[in-house]
Design an enzyme around this catalytic site. Structure first.
Site, PDB file in Angstrom:
ATOM      1  N   TYR A   1       4.974   6.803  11.136  1.00 21.61           N
ATOM      2  CA  TYR A   1       3.709   7.171  10.498  1.00 21.61           C
ATOM      3  C   TYR A   1       2.595   7.190  11.528  1.00 21.61           C
ATOM      4  CZ  TYR A   1       6.155   4.761   6.590  1.00 21.61           C
ATOM      5  OH  TYR A   1       7.057   4.299   5.675  1.00 21.61           O
TER       6      TYR A   1
ATOM      7  N   LYS B   1       8.577  -2.974  15.748  1.00 24.35           N
ATOM      8  CA  LYS B   1       8.960  -1.621  15.310  1.00 24.35           C
ATOM      9  C   LYS B   1       9.954  -1.001  16.302  1.00 24.35           C
ATOM     10  CE  LYS B   1       6.609  -1.316  11.529  1.00 24.35           C
ATOM     11  NZ  LYS B   1       7.353  -1.585  10.303  1.00 24.35           N
TER      12      LYS B   1
ATOM     13  N   TYR C   1       0.831  -1.223   0.000  1.00 28.00           N
ATOM     14  CA  TYR C   1       0.000   0.000   0.000  1.00 28.00           C
ATOM     15  C   TYR C   1       0.864   1.272   0.000  1.00 28.00           C
ATOM     16  CZ  TYR C   1      -3.202   3.467   2.163  1.00 28.00           C
ATOM     17  OH  TYR C   1      -3.924   4.587   2.473  1.00 28.00           O
TER      18      TYR C   1
ATOM     19  N   ASP D   1      12.035 -13.085  -0.821  1.00 28.00           N
ATOM     20  CA  ASP D   1      11.783 -12.881   0.602  1.00 28.00           C
ATOM     21  C   ASP D   1      13.042 -12.315   1.258  1.00 28.00           C
ATOM     22  OD1 ASP D   1      11.305 -13.376   3.434  1.00 28.00           O
ATOM     23  OD2 ASP D   1       9.661 -14.661   2.734  1.00 28.00           O
ATOM     24  N   LEU D   2      12.858 -11.318   2.110  1.00 31.95           N
ATOM     25  CA  LEU D   2      14.021 -10.743   2.812  1.00 31.95           C
ATOM     26  C   LEU D   2      14.668 -11.750   3.754  1.00 31.95           C
ATOM     27  CD1 LEU D   2      12.918  -7.120   3.794  1.00 31.95           C
ATOM     28  CD2 LEU D   2      14.730  -7.766   2.193  1.00 31.95           C
TER      29      LEU D   2
ATOM     30  N   LYS E   1       1.900  -6.376   9.375  1.00 29.94           N
ATOM     31  CA  LYS E   1       1.452  -5.182  10.114  1.00 29.94           C
ATOM     32  C   LYS E   1       0.126  -5.337  10.852  1.00 29.94           C
ATOM     33  CE  LYS E   1      -1.035  -3.369   6.169  1.00 29.94           C
ATOM     34  NZ  LYS E   1      -1.515  -2.248   5.408  1.00 29.94           N
TER      35      LYS E   1
ATOM     36  N   ASP F   1      10.126  -7.545  -3.034  1.00 32.18           N
ATOM     37  CA  ASP F   1       8.878  -7.875  -2.333  1.00 32.18           C
ATOM     38  C   ASP F   1       8.567  -9.343  -2.573  1.00 32.18           C
ATOM     39  OD1 ASP F   1       6.003  -7.957  -1.577  1.00 32.18           O
ATOM     40  OD2 ASP F   1       6.142  -5.766  -1.600  1.00 32.18           O
TER      41      ASP F   1
ATOM     42  N   TYR G   1       3.581  -6.734  17.296  1.00 30.24           N
ATOM     43  CA  TYR G   1       3.839  -5.889  16.113  1.00 30.24           C
ATOM     44  C   TYR G   1       4.574  -4.619  16.535  1.00 30.24           C
ATOM     45  CZ  TYR G   1       3.040  -2.262  12.635  1.00 30.24           C
ATOM     46  OH  TYR G   1       3.225  -1.218  11.752  1.00 30.24           O
TER      47      TYR G   1
ATOM     48  N   PRO H   1     -10.143  -3.651  22.746  1.00 29.85           N
ATOM     49  CA  PRO H   1      -9.035  -3.665  23.710  1.00 29.85           C
ATOM     50  C   PRO H   1      -7.752  -3.112  23.087  1.00 29.85           C
ATOM     51  CG  PRO H   1     -10.141  -5.809  23.640  1.00 29.85           C
ATOM     52  CD  PRO H   1     -10.722  -4.982  22.528  1.00 29.85           C
TER      53      PRO H   1
ATOM     54  N   SER I   1       6.426   3.542  13.145  1.00 29.08           N
ATOM     55  CA  SER I   1       4.991   3.764  13.354  1.00 29.08           C
ATOM     56  C   SER I   1       4.773   4.508  14.650  1.00 29.08           C
ATOM     57  CB  SER I   1       4.328   2.391  13.422  1.00 29.08           C
ATOM     58  OG  SER I   1       3.033   2.501  13.956  1.00 29.08           O
TER      59      SER I   1
ATOM     60  N   ASN J   1       1.697  -9.954   0.917  1.00 31.60           N
ATOM     61  CA  ASN J   1       0.508  -9.169   1.236  1.00 31.60           C
ATOM     62  C   ASN J   1       0.240  -8.123   0.154  1.00 31.60           C
ATOM     63  OD1 ASN J   1      -1.681  -8.633   2.998  1.00 31.60           O
ATOM     64  ND2 ASN J   1      -0.649  -6.789   3.717  1.00 31.60           N
TER      65      ASN J   1
END
Ligand code: NAD
Ligand code: UFG
Length: 336
Positions: free
Chosen positions: A176, A152, A11, A58-59, A84, A31, A148, A292, A124, A35
């Site tokens: 972000y 980060k 995205y 794949d990394l 994510k 990539d 997640y 939650p 993030s 996803n």
């Protein structure tokens, strides 16, 4: 500049490829399409006239990462690739630590081995945890509320250590806030698999008739209408922020966190009403229980980005809603 864009088919990555090409950079996308769809890159070509090369790998595959750097000399890397989904990270933490942390380590190590030291990393606002005051400046306390968020935070920590050990690194951590909206052409946008977790894609899927109604998660928060406040940033503003970071990175040694947000907060109900106004479509919604882990309010102090990068957002909530709807209505099933 010649830039390797990990996660460039996704995205935010696809929108950033558009802005990078427009700014005259050469981009190569790395990539694994776990996803995303390669169709996003066909669309990037439609918008820009330039097709970014895709290395579909794949990394976690060190040989493939090494081969990408052996093949040509990059001036910089923008590292978007990662998983994510907060809920999924709680259910499958090992998957997040492996895919996000281990892969990043492989990438940074191969960058170092190939003499590439300029890095823009997708961090993030989740690294601010559950903030006790807003707006959030970059020196606010950091914490993680889920695996997640921890990936980060730990990647940020890793990069702080890496840059402290070797002065050749120039690293910008872009934090972000809530990326939403789509390119104004309606050709690229957010294409979440299954039922969306995030507010804006949920809203657009209700509007297009794929979902019955939006549930607003709680209206008893200490905010102006009881619903949570977030800083919604147009994905094209966000993409331009990456180009500003590339322009500035040469004169920014070390490892510097920079918020990318508008500096303004909107409640869930304000966003719903803005969407109805921008699109002329009523949006069925009901109030449900709190989700939650949600903080009442999160929005950026966006002054550092303006000071260091000369960047600030240009698009407001009307453009966000208009462009999100334009993308969704033209592509009701995303890239499929
Ligand atoms: P996305 O899922 O659309 O894009 C991520 C891309 O990375 C996908 O194309 C995916 O196929 C690829 N990828 C994942 N793991 C990979 C691996 N091991 N090897 C190679 N490719 C891999 O997500 P997005 O919304 O564009 O987010 C991009 C980055 O920004 C992510 O790091 C995300 O955590 C971060 N971020 C996103 C948001 C948001 O709300 N969208 C908010 C803050 C930060
Ligand atoms: N919300 C609803 N109904 C929904 C979905 C969301 O009311 O169906 C509410 C949430 O409770 C929250 C707001 O809308 O108050 C925004 O929720 P999102 O899930 O869209 O976004 P978050 O702020 O929870 O989190 C997002 C990303 C995280 C990232 C964070 C900060 O999902 O990965 O922004 O960048 F860390």
């Amino acid at each position: 500049m010649k830039i390797l864009v990990t996660g460039g088919a996704g995205y935010i990555g696809s929108h950033t490829c558009v802005e990078a090409i427009k700014a005259g950079h050469e981009v190569v996308v790395f990539d694994n399409l776990s996803n995303s769809s390669p169709e996003s890159l066909n669309r990037v070509e439609k918008i820009t006239g330039v097709r970014p090369r895709l290395i579909e790998a794949d990394l976690l595959d060190r040989a493939a990462v090494k081969a990408a750097f052996d093949e040509q000399k990059y001036d910089a890397v923008i590292h978007f690739a990662g998983l994510k989904a907060v809920g999924e990270s709680v259910a499958k933490p090992w998957m997040y630590y492996n895919n996000n942390l281990v892969s990043s380590l492989v990438l940074f190590d191969e960058m170092r081995a190939h003499g590439v030291f300029d890095l823009v990393f997708s961090s993030s606002a989740t690294v601010y945890g559950d903030p006790d005051k807003v707006p959030l400046a970059e020196d606010a306390p950091l914490s993680a509320l889920n695996p997640y968020g921890r990936t980060k935070l730990w990647i940020e920590d890793m990069l702080r250590d890496i840059s402290a050990a070797d002065p050749r690194w120039h690293i910008i951590l872009l934090r972000y806030f809530n990326p939403v909206g789509a390119h104004e052409s309606g050709l690229i946008g957010e294409d979440p698999g299954g039922i969306p977790n995030n507010l804006m894609p949920y809203i657009t899927q209700v509007a297009v008739g794929k979902l019955k109604e939006l549930t607003v998660f709680g209206n008893d928060y200490p905010t102006r209408d009881g619903t949570c406040i977030r800083d919604y940033i147009h994905v094209c503003d966000l993409a331009e922020g990456h180009i500003s970071a590339l322009n500035a990175i040469d004169k920014m040694p070390g490892c510097i966190p920079i918020n990318l947000g508008t500096g303004d907060g909107f409640t869930v109900l304000e966003l719903v009403h803005a969407f109805e106004k921008a699109t002329g479509k009523p949006l069925p919604h009901k109030i449900g229980p709190r989700r939650p882990g949600d903080s009442p309010a999160s929005y950026a102090d966006a002054s550092r980005a303006e000071k260091l990068l000369g960047w600030k957002t240009k698009r407001g909530v009307n453009e966000i809603c208009r462009d999100a709807w334009n993308w969704q209505s033209k592509n009701p099933n995303g890239y499929k």
